[in-house]
Design a protein around this motif. Sequence first.
Motif, PDB file in Angstrom:
ATOM      1  N   UNK A   1      81.964  -5.800  56.456  1.00  0.00           N
ATOM      2  CA  UNK A   1      82.471  -7.137  56.149  1.00  0.00           C
ATOM      3  C   UNK A   1      81.440  -8.210  56.515  1.00  0.00           C
ATOM      4  N   UNK A   2      80.395  -7.800  57.250  1.00  0.00           N
ATOM      5  CA  UNK A   2      79.267  -8.697  57.513  1.00  0.00           C
ATOM      6  C   UNK A   2      77.961  -7.957  57.260  1.00  0.00           C
ATOM      7  N   UNK A   3      77.028  -8.633  56.618  1.00  0.00           N
ATOM      8  CA  UNK A   3      75.700  -8.058  56.380  1.00  0.00           C
ATOM      9  C   UNK A   3      74.641  -9.063  56.824  1.00  0.00           C
ATOM     10  N   UNK A   4      73.718  -8.569  57.660  1.00  0.00           N
ATOM     11  CA  UNK A   4      72.565  -9.390  58.053  1.00  0.00           C
ATOM     12  C   UNK A   4      71.349  -8.706  57.454  1.00  0.00           C
ATOM     13  N   UNK A   5      70.601  -9.420  56.606  1.00  0.00           N
ATOM     14  CA  UNK A   5      69.596  -8.710  55.823  1.00  0.00           C
ATOM     15  C   UNK A   5      68.283  -9.482  55.793  1.00  0.00           C
ATOM     16  N   UNK A   6      67.178  -8.758  55.987  1.00  0.00           N
ATOM     17  CA  UNK A   6      65.887  -9.414  56.193  1.00  0.00           C
ATOM     18  C   UNK A   6      64.777  -8.939  55.270  1.00  0.00           C
ATOM     19  N   UNK A   7      65.068  -8.088  54.307  1.00  0.00           N
ATOM     20  CA  UNK A   7      64.057  -7.798  53.278  1.00  0.00           C
ATOM     21  C   UNK A   7      64.722  -7.459  51.950  1.00  0.00           C
ATOM     22  N   UNK A   8      63.947  -7.556  50.875  1.00  0.00           N
ATOM     23  CA  UNK A   8      64.515  -7.412  49.527  1.00  0.00           C
ATOM     24  C   UNK A   8      65.069  -6.004  49.252  1.00  0.00           C
ATOM     25  N   UNK A   9      64.331  -4.929  49.628  1.00  0.00           N
ATOM     26  CA  UNK A   9      64.906  -3.599  49.367  1.00  0.00           C
ATOM     27  C   UNK A   9      66.295  -3.426  50.011  1.00  0.00           C
ATOM     28  N   UNK A  10      66.457  -3.948  51.231  1.00  0.00           N
ATOM     29  CA  UNK A  10      67.745  -3.818  51.914  1.00  0.00           C
ATOM     30  C   UNK A  10      68.811  -4.692  51.250  1.00  0.00           C
ATOM     31  N   UNK A  11      68.394  -5.878  50.789  1.00  0.00           N
ATOM     32  CA  UNK A  11      69.314  -6.765  50.066  1.00  0.00           C
ATOM     33  C   UNK A  11      69.854  -6.041  48.836  1.00  0.00           C
ATOM     34  N   UNK A  12      68.935  -5.442  48.065  1.00  0.00           N
ATOM     35  CA  UNK A  12      69.332  -4.722  46.848  1.00  0.00           C
ATOM     36  C   UNK A  12      70.249  -3.547  47.182  1.00  0.00           C
ATOM     37  N   UNK A  13      69.941  -2.875  48.291  1.00  0.00           N
ATOM     38  CA  UNK A  13      70.686  -1.657  48.645  1.00  0.00           C
ATOM     39  C   UNK A  13      72.113  -1.977  49.101  1.00  0.00           C
ATOM     40  N   UNK A  14      72.275  -3.044  49.901  1.00  0.00           N
ATOM     41  CA  UNK A  14      73.554  -3.232  50.587  1.00  0.00           C
ATOM     42  C   UNK A  14      74.457  -4.320  49.992  1.00  0.00           C
ATOM     43  N   UNK A  15      73.898  -5.220  49.169  1.00  0.00           N
ATOM     44  CA  UNK A  15      74.690  -6.384  48.761  1.00  0.00           C
ATOM     45  C   UNK A  15      75.964  -5.969  48.014  1.00  0.00           C
ATOM     46  N   UNK A  16      75.858  -4.889  47.251  1.00  0.00           N
ATOM     47  CA  UNK A  16      77.016  -4.428  46.476  1.00  0.00           C
ATOM     48  C   UNK A  16      78.104  -3.797  47.326  1.00  0.00           C
ATOM     49  N   UNK A  17      77.751  -3.369  48.553  1.00  0.00           N
ATOM     50  CA  UNK A  17      78.724  -2.639  49.380  1.00  0.00           C
ATOM     51  C   UNK A  17      79.569  -3.568  50.258  1.00  0.00           C
ATOM     52  N   UNK A  18      79.204  -4.857  50.299  1.00  0.00           N
ATOM     53  CA  UNK A  18      79.932  -5.789  51.176  1.00  0.00           C
ATOM     54  C   UNK A  18      81.373  -5.949  50.671  1.00  0.00           C
ATOM     55  N   UNK A  19      82.330  -5.877  51.615  1.00  0.00           N
ATOM     56  CA  UNK A  19      83.743  -6.022  51.250  1.00  0.00           C
ATOM     57  C   UNK A  19      84.004  -7.406  50.645  1.00  0.00           C
ATOM     58  N   UNK A  20      84.900  -7.487  49.669  1.00  0.00           N
ATOM     59  CA  UNK A  20      85.284  -8.808  49.159  1.00  0.00           C
ATOM     60  C   UNK A  20      85.750  -9.705  50.308  1.00  0.00           C
ATOM     61  N   UNK A  21      85.313 -10.948  50.294  1.00  0.00           N
ATOM     62  CA  UNK A  21      85.651 -11.853  51.396  1.00  0.00           C
ATOM     63  C   UNK A  21      84.651 -11.774  52.544  1.00  0.00           C
ATOM     64  N   UNK A  22      83.675 -10.859  52.425  1.00  0.00           N
ATOM     65  CA  UNK A  22      82.688 -10.672  53.484  1.00  0.00           C
ATOM     66  C   UNK A  22      81.648 -11.778  53.510  1.00  0.00           C
ATOM     67  N   UNK A  23      80.879 -11.801  54.598  1.00  0.00           N
ATOM     68  CA  UNK A  23      79.827 -12.814  54.753  1.00  0.00           C
ATOM     69  C   UNK A  23      78.469 -12.137  54.856  1.00  0.00           C
ATOM     70  N   UNK A  24      77.475 -12.766  54.216  1.00  0.00           N
ATOM     71  CA  UNK A  24      76.134 -12.192  54.182  1.00  0.00           C
ATOM     72  C   UNK A  24      75.137 -13.221  54.704  1.00  0.00           C
ATOM     73  N   UNK A  25      74.247 -12.786  55.575  1.00  0.00           N
ATOM     74  CA  UNK A  25      73.251 -13.669  56.181  1.00  0.00           C
ATOM     75  C   UNK A  25      71.876 -13.189  55.754  1.00  0.00           C
TER      76      UNK A  25
END
Lengths: 176, 351
Positions: free
Chosen positions: A68-92
């Motif tokens: 439900x929260x994602x903290x992300x610091x590079x593009x490969x990780x952004x691409x990998x995880x952004x789709x898995x975040x729960x609806x209503x989640x927050x991404x940093x």
Amino acid sequence: MLNEIILAGFGGQGILFAGKILAYGGLMDNKEISWLPSYGPEMRGGTANCSVCISDDPIGSPLVLEPNYLIVMNTPSFDKFIGSVQPGGKVFVDSTMIDKKSERDDIECFYVPASQLAEENKMSGMANIILLGKFIKETGIISIDTLHKAFEKAIPPKKANLIDVNMRAINIGGQV
Amino acid sequence: MERNLMKGNEALAEAAMRAGCKCFFGYPITPQTEISAYLAKKMQANGGVFLQAESEIAAINMVLGASATGTRCMTSSSSPGISLKSEGISYIAGSDLPCVIINVERGGPGLGGIQPSQSDYWQATKALGHGDFQLLVFAPASVQEMVDMVVKAFDKADEYRMPAMILADGLLGQMMEPVTFPEISVEQKPKPWACDGTKMKRKHNIINSLYLQPETLENSNISRYERYKKIKETETDAEIYLCDDAEIVVTAFGATARVAKSAVNTAREQGIKAGLFRPKTLWPFPVKEINEACKSAKNVLSVEMSMGQMIDDVKLALECRIPVSFFGRTGGVIPKPSEILEEIKKLGGAE
């Protein structure tokens, strides 16, 4: 309330350390917590990630698949995880490192130029903590006091001078 | 008691020292290397010996030697390394020596992978080496149990003069969780069989696993199995969760049991009468306890990080009175709670 967090980025950005600080924060608040690092081949490929769970109840699987929260610091990780975040989640997102924006409208994204802020404030290597500062401010799952205690617990006594620098980085992130 | 945040591997290593382990012989392999690394830093200051051997085979034979002197000792490895140790483990069992062996499992067979697995169940419980022998096998499911079980393993290994194994996996070894360390009495029972010097006051002891007279070897094995019989009666341990009225009982051990528990909780929220049976001892297998847990069960589902190994013991223990299905992921893949829930629903679907 089960908080499931993924932190991800390049090796050397302090991803695992930032995750540990969150876990120590949960420990200080007497919560149930787990911290699980990636230790597989993806580490050798230069990316690192860890799963952190903070909960009032005992934790089942420590492996977070849909955070439900994602903290992300590079593009490969952004691409990998952004789709898995729960609806209503927050991404940093460290927007110095990632020049993409999410196209999802069911999650909330915060774009913080954390690496640039670290550079400007002569805090090289502390973009992770600046991003953590924003995370704490927007989610409130850990108080600033607790976070201070977490740094005290996680940083060995002979490096105690680093606690203040870390707290300054937290404040910078919180003011973005 | 103070809650510490530690990796499973490190917590286990700390607990072993507190349980009076004075000798550690190891050889690095992912995902258990933190045990060696921790003890390399701390063992000497605790008055013990840390030694990185030239190979797994050397390490297990050093354990044999140290144990013969009556010293509490330990070795640790991960799946392929444990296979290398199997000859020495058979010799230790044949010599009736206590020791603790840690297996932080990874995917196999062969060199396999480095992600968590439970596919060494058969090896640990049925045949870790040649000959008639068993190991005590404990299966922790949390960092706290990594601590508690290693302490118990040292005590029970000494009590029954046999090797004890902690069968963990990469997930438990690598994860951090809050953990507290119990007060441990350092007092250990005397070991009159140990080769620790006669001081010219007694006949010398002999530690040996070679018996060329068949009758002598047979008697040695029979007397060992007398002890096994007692162990099967008294040393089984299991967690029984929401099984009182459960129509579907999920059986799982170690890290998999954590995931299975989440699935059972969700099933309950959806009105499905599901429960969890988690053996904490894999040998001896908790036969009495599983029958108790399954008293109202119509279906049993064995969930494992393997192609299906513990399921054999589940069927044997239940004497095939209840149908037992299987769900597993292998090769280092960790099952998802949602996948297990689907399997539970399939079994409940006939209602």
